[in-house]
Design a protein around this motif. Structure first.
Motif, PDB file in Angstrom:
ATOM      1  N   ILE A 161       0.856  -1.189   0.000  1.00  0.00           N
ATOM      2  CA  ILE A 161       0.000   0.000   0.000  1.00  0.00           C
ATOM      3  C   ILE A 161       0.890   1.237   0.000  1.00  0.00           C
ATOM      4  CG2 ILE A 161      -1.762   1.305   1.269  1.00  0.00           C
ATOM      5  CD1 ILE A 161      -2.675  -1.345   2.485  1.00  0.00           C
ATOM      6  N   ASN A 162       0.577   2.181  -0.859  1.00  0.00           N
ATOM      7  CA  ASN A 162       1.333   3.423  -0.919  1.00  0.00           C
ATOM      8  C   ASN A 162       0.777   4.447   0.068  1.00  0.00           C
ATOM      9  OD1 ASN A 162       2.910   2.364  -2.924  1.00  0.00           O
ATOM     10  ND2 ASN A 162       2.028   3.577  -4.584  1.00  0.00           N
ATOM     11  N   TYR A 163       1.706   5.215   0.680  1.00  0.00           N
ATOM     12  CA  TYR A 163       1.315   6.235   1.640  1.00  0.00           C
ATOM     13  C   TYR A 163       1.971   7.572   1.284  1.00  0.00           C
ATOM     14  CZ  TYR A 163      -0.203   2.287   4.513  1.00  0.00           C
ATOM     15  OH  TYR A 163      -0.833   1.139   4.978  1.00  0.00           O
ATOM     16  N   ALA A 168      -1.322   9.062   4.967  1.00  0.00           N
ATOM     17  CA  ALA A 168      -2.613   8.746   4.375  1.00  0.00           C
ATOM     18  C   ALA A 168      -2.359   7.848   3.165  1.00  0.00           C
ATOM     19  CB  ALA A 168      -3.327  10.018   3.949  1.00  0.00           C
ATOM     20  N   VAL A 169      -3.313   6.974   2.853  1.00  0.00           N
ATOM     21  CA  VAL A 169      -3.155   6.113   1.683  1.00  0.00           C
ATOM     22  C   VAL A 169      -3.151   6.985   0.424  1.00  0.00           C
ATOM     23  CG1 VAL A 169      -4.200   4.260   0.323  1.00  0.00           C
ATOM     24  CG2 VAL A 169      -4.236   4.147   2.825  1.00  0.00           C
ATOM     25  N   GLY A 170      -2.144   6.811  -0.396  1.00  0.00           N
ATOM     26  CA  GLY A 170      -2.060   7.603  -1.615  1.00  0.00           C
ATOM     27  C   GLY A 170      -0.635   7.662  -2.143  1.00  0.00           C
ATOM     28  N   ASP A 171      -0.503   8.215  -3.328  1.00  0.00           N
ATOM     29  CA  ASP A 171       0.793   8.306  -3.991  1.00  0.00           C
ATOM     30  C   ASP A 171       1.440   9.668  -3.741  1.00  0.00           C
ATOM     31  OD1 ASP A 171       0.328   5.784  -5.035  1.00  0.00           O
ATOM     32  OD2 ASP A 171      -0.555   6.575  -6.888  1.00  0.00           O
ATOM     33  N   GLY A 172       2.741   9.680  -3.694  1.00  0.00           N
ATOM     34  CA  GLY A 172       3.481  10.925  -3.515  1.00  0.00           C
ATOM     35  C   GLY A 172       4.800  10.665  -2.815  1.00  0.00           C
TER      36      GLY A 172
END
Length: 285
Positions: A161-163, A168-172
């Motif tokens: 899982i990307n953080y 927060a869960v998400g790309d960056g």
């Protein structure tokens, strides 16, 4: 008397001819002095100390996006940051040859590495000894052989899982600390300023090893006074700190660039965050 003068004059002429001949031969001899340096070299800079250069003294750089060891500066990026490659072994006797390597890029070209970091030039360095690319974007740094810390600018990923940098869960991408070879460094949330509250025994230290270092050379984006060293009495080891936070590895980060430890102890709070460059100062005891 006349005969005597003629003999002396003849002798002087002979001496002069020999001198001229010797001088001529000397000027025609090839100059044996030249640049016999090969491969990566070390140079000393008044501001940065020991830095890496090519054989001609042109400065080399590390890219924080390359913390995992794969070159990520491609296409237009290479216009400003051309790759460096030399097939020659370094002739610099002061350089640790074991730290020198190479990587094959996605397009098949080879690129030299130091401590696993691909090496680049900066197009703005016009002359030997120029170091104008350090600190560009907060992610490009002059290549040095003696950094205590480095920075990664990378995606945080745990359990596939990307953080984001706020977890927060998400790309960056997040800018965080690594050791000098790109291995991720963490903080333990319950720790206090300059106090390791986690390592009670060798067993615990084996799970979250302390980052040992007493050399305090850091990239220019890191404020040197934010870095310190404490002694962990329970295991009798020195541990590096950043903004008062003791620094740890996660045992399951098996390769450079891994940051899998961020999911350990996840819940209402994050127990083992990566130590970000913009971290707040650790709380006092």
């Amino acid at each position: 008397m006349l005969i005597y003068l003629k003999k002396n004059l003849l002798a002087l002429v002979c001496i002069a001819m020999v001198f001229i001949a010797c001088k001529k031969n000397s000027s025609e001899d090839p100059t044996p002095i030249g640049n016999n340096k090969k491969g990566i070299q070390l140079a000393t800079n008044a501001k940065f100390g020991s830095v890496l250069t090519d054989k001609d003294g042109k400065t080399l750089y590390f890219f924080a996006n390359d913390a995992a060891g794969a070159p990520t500066c491609t296409d237009g990026c290479e216009t400003t940051w051309p790759l460096y490659y030399s097939a020659d072994a370094s002739t610099d006797l002061n350089l640790n040859k074991a730290e020198v390597g190479e990587v094959t890029r996605a397009d098949g070209r080879k690129q030299s590495t130091y401590r696993g970091y691909p090496l680049y030039y900066f197009a703005g360095d016009a002359a030997k000894g120029d170091i104008k690319g350090d600190g560009v974007g907060g992610i490009w740094f002059v290549a040095k052989p003696d950094y205590s810390l480095m920075l990664a600018n990378a995606q945080l990923t745990g359990n596939s899982i990307n953080y984001t940098s706020t977890y927060a869960v998400g790309d960056g991408k997040t800018i965080y600390l690594t050791d000098s070879k790109g291995r991720t460094l963490y903080a333990f949330a319950p720790d206090k300023n300059g106090v390791n509250t986690y390592t009670k025994s060798v067993t615990q230290e084996g799970i979250w090893p302390v980052y040992e270092s007493e050399v305090l050379n850091v990239p220019s984006a890191v404020t040197k006074t934010d870095v310190g060293v404490i002694t962990v009495a329970t295991i009798n080891k020195k541990q590096l700190t950043y903004k008062g936070w003791p620094l740890y590895y996660w045992i399951s980060d098996v390769k450079r660039g891994d940051n899998l430890g961020i999911v350990i102890g996840r819940g209402p709070g994050l127990t083992w965050p990566v130590l970000q460059l913009n971290a707040t100062v650790a709380p006092a005891q």
